[in-house]
Every structure is written in C-alpha cells, then in structure tokens.
Design an enzyme around this catalytic site. Sequence first.
Site, PDB file in Angstrom:
ATOM      1  N   ASP A  16       0.859  -1.195   0.000  1.00 54.01           N
ATOM      2  CA  ASP A  16       0.000   0.000   0.000  1.00 54.01           C
ATOM      3  C   ASP A  16       0.889   1.237   0.000  1.00 54.01           C
ATOM      4  OD1 ASP A  16      -2.034   1.912   0.471  1.00 54.01           O
ATOM      5  OD2 ASP A  16      -3.126   0.538   1.798  1.00 54.01           O
ATOM      6  N   THR A  20      -4.868   6.490   0.138  1.00 56.03           N
ATOM      7  CA  THR A  20      -6.114   6.719   0.888  1.00 56.03           C
ATOM      8  C   THR A  20      -6.148   5.883   2.167  1.00 56.03           C
ATOM      9  OG1 THR A  20      -7.355   4.993  -0.269  1.00 56.03           O
ATOM     10  CG2 THR A  20      -7.463   7.213  -1.194  1.00 56.03           C
ATOM     11  N   VAL A  42       2.043   0.374  -6.698  1.00 58.59           N
ATOM     12  CA  VAL A  42       1.939  -0.616  -7.784  1.00 58.59           C
ATOM     13  C   VAL A  42       2.189  -0.015  -9.167  1.00 58.59           C
ATOM     14  CG1 VAL A  42       0.432  -2.225  -6.541  1.00 58.59           C
ATOM     15  CG2 VAL A  42      -0.590  -0.434  -7.958  1.00 58.59           C
ATOM     16  N   LEU A  62      -6.119  -4.915  -5.238  1.00 56.78           N
ATOM     17  CA  LEU A  62      -7.213  -4.111  -4.674  1.00 56.78           C
ATOM     18  C   LEU A  62      -6.823  -2.641  -4.570  1.00 56.78           C
ATOM     19  CD1 LEU A  62      -7.943  -6.551  -1.695  1.00 56.78           C
ATOM     20  CD2 LEU A  62      -9.214  -6.446  -3.835  1.00 56.78           C
ATOM     21  N   TYR A 134     -12.289   7.031 -13.144  1.00 53.70           N
ATOM     22  CA  TYR A 134     -12.412   5.759 -12.413  1.00 53.70           C
ATOM     23  C   TYR A 134     -13.019   4.689 -13.323  1.00 53.70           C
ATOM     24  CZ  TYR A 134     -13.686   2.680  -8.471  1.00 53.70           C
ATOM     25  OH  TYR A 134     -13.826   1.632  -7.597  1.00 53.70           O
ATOM     26  N   LYS A 138     -10.887   1.483 -14.784  1.00 54.78           N
ATOM     27  CA  LYS A 138     -11.241   0.115 -14.378  1.00 54.78           C
ATOM     28  C   LYS A 138     -11.551  -0.736 -15.602  1.00 54.78           C
ATOM     29  CE  LYS A 138     -11.267   0.105  -9.729  1.00 54.78           C
ATOM     30  NZ  LYS A 138     -10.312  -0.725  -8.946  1.00 54.78           N
ATOM     31  N   TYR A 148      -3.923 -10.782 -20.866  1.00 52.37           N
ATOM     32  CA  TYR A 148      -2.994 -11.717 -20.206  1.00 52.37           C
ATOM     33  C   TYR A 148      -3.613 -13.101 -20.082  1.00 52.37           C
ATOM     34  CZ  TYR A 148       1.023  -8.842 -19.258  1.00 52.37           C
ATOM     35  OH  TYR A 148       2.173  -8.111 -19.405  1.00 52.37           O
TER      36      TYR A 148
END
Length: 303
Positions: A16, A20, A42, A62, A134, A138, A148
Amino acid sequence: MAKRLVSEGGQVIGVDNLATGRKDRLAELAPNPHFSYLDLDVTDAGIVNHPALQDVREIYHLASAASPRFYQADPFGTIAVNTTGTHNMLKLALKTGAKLLFSSTSEAYGDPLVHPQREDYRGNVNTWGPRACYDEAKRLGEVYCYEYWRRHALRVKVARIFNTYSAGLRTDDGRVISNFVTQALEERNITVYGDGSQTRSFCYVTDTVSGLRLMMEKDEANGEIINIGNDREYTILQTAELVKRLTGSSSAITFHPLPADDPVRRRPSIEKAARLLGWKPSVSLEEGLRRTIEAYRNGTPPE
Ligand code: UDP
C-alpha cells in the site's frame, strides 16, 4: 481481506502506498508473524522485480481509491493505478506463476440502463465527466486482464465489486454509509444528495471478502468477470431513514444537489456468482449497519 487470509493460515504481504489508506489500520495485523507490510506503489515498474514479492502465489490487486471524493481528487493517480498498476501486477503474476484477482467495479456499467446488471451488459459510461477517470480506468484494467488471460493463459479473475461497506471506511471517506452513520452518531444533518430516489445495493465487507476468496480459489473463475455484491436494492432516502432509526439519532435529513453523472439505479445480478462459486451474500443491510454503527460508536476494530 488481509485479516481473513491470515486467519486462514496464509502468509500475507500487504502492499500500500497509503494514498487513501492509513497505517494505524494495520495495528491489529502488524504484530502477526504471518503478515508483513511494504510501502510500495503498484504503478512503480520496479515492483515487478521487488525481491520480497518473487514467491507470491496469489495477487489480490485491490489498489485504487474507490470513493468518488478521493478518486476525483487525483484523477491521473486513479487512471495510473488501475491501468499501469494492473499491468505491473499482471507482469508479476506472469513472472511468479501467481493467480491474480483484479478488483473492478460496478462503475464499469456507468449509469446503467438495464436492471439488474449482468456481467454481459456493456454499460453506459460517460467518458466526459468526473467519474470517467475511475470508470474507464477500471474498464481498461479489465482489458489488460483479458489480454494476459488470452495470450498467456494466466489464471486471471475480474471481480466487479458493488458498493461495499463496514466501519473500515474512513469517517471522511465521503461515501454514503460512512457519511450517514457518522452524521447520525454526531447528531449532524444526514445529507441526502438529490431527492434520494436513486438506488444502490449495499454489500457488507465480510460477504464481499468471501466472494473474492472463492473467486481466487475456484478454477471456474479463471478468465471470468463476476459481479460481487448484494442484490437487495435500496433508495438513498430509505438508507438515510434506516440509519436514523438504527442509531436512534435525532438528526434531520436534509437535501443537497446531486453530483454530476450520479447513477440513478444500481443492482447486480449475482446469478453468475451463485452458479460458478456457490456464493451469495448473507448479511442484510440492517444487520451490516448494526455492526457498522457499533464499531464506529465504540471505536472497536472494524470487520
Ligand atoms: N450520497 C448521498 N449523501 C452522501 C453521500 C452520498 O446522498 O452524503 C449518495 C450519492 O449521491 C449516490 C449514493 O449516495 O447516489 C452512493 O454514493 P457513494 O459516494 O457512496 O458511492 P457511488 O455508488 O456513487 O460510487
């Protein structure tokens, strides 16, 4: 998720960058020898070769802000974590042979015109609005996963997660359950946006985590998009009234402008999750709210 995995005997590495999240939320897990924490991003290409990550068996991707308040405050970060971040996690999965679960969203359906939303509904997303960073990120993350899976036969699973809640939400998260419960507990006005006739379907976090665990476990979920959510639909005004009743609050319910592109109705079809995973949620909104209210009120650790 980390708590569930550790309780099942797993060895968990939490990654992380605290965009947030908050480090104090790790207090419960930190002393556990089966849990370690890495302050990494990430989206950083170096993560693929990080020495501590070369033996991973399962990747739950996540990362990403999920609250409109936070994802709209950092649109380019939101785009990056779900696209470049997803690509990096897929590269790591390919390198290590790990399985990968990507947390997509009900927002992939935008402001849906079909109810309930099945996974084969292609959605109604506005590319030119505040939610696009967003929704479209996504959706592109899903595309990376698809490629993949198709090109490398990677064991990839995509969960479209619908509104999930518990007292684990920050009090300043901005989403409806944390807002309403904290407002009611502090006897402040309960702020309904619009006339409150828009709907959502709320899933308690323990149910969501069970669904994600099953997706990771089951081969039937490989190469699949699966809705994870509760299919009981409530208007926002009903939700406000329920929170007011369960908290015993004397707060007033007040009405405020509706944010742009706020979806009018949202309810998942969870037939695919039932068929492939044997999963369905078990915690009602009333029960989940009771647990949420108790944890916020007493400052006890959230589920
Ligand atoms: N909402 C509201 N009051 C609040 C926060 C949210 O009425 O204080 C409404 C919001 O307009 C939306 C719904 O509750 O219709 C769910 O909003 P949230 O931000 O929790 O998540 P979303 O599902 O929109 O991403």
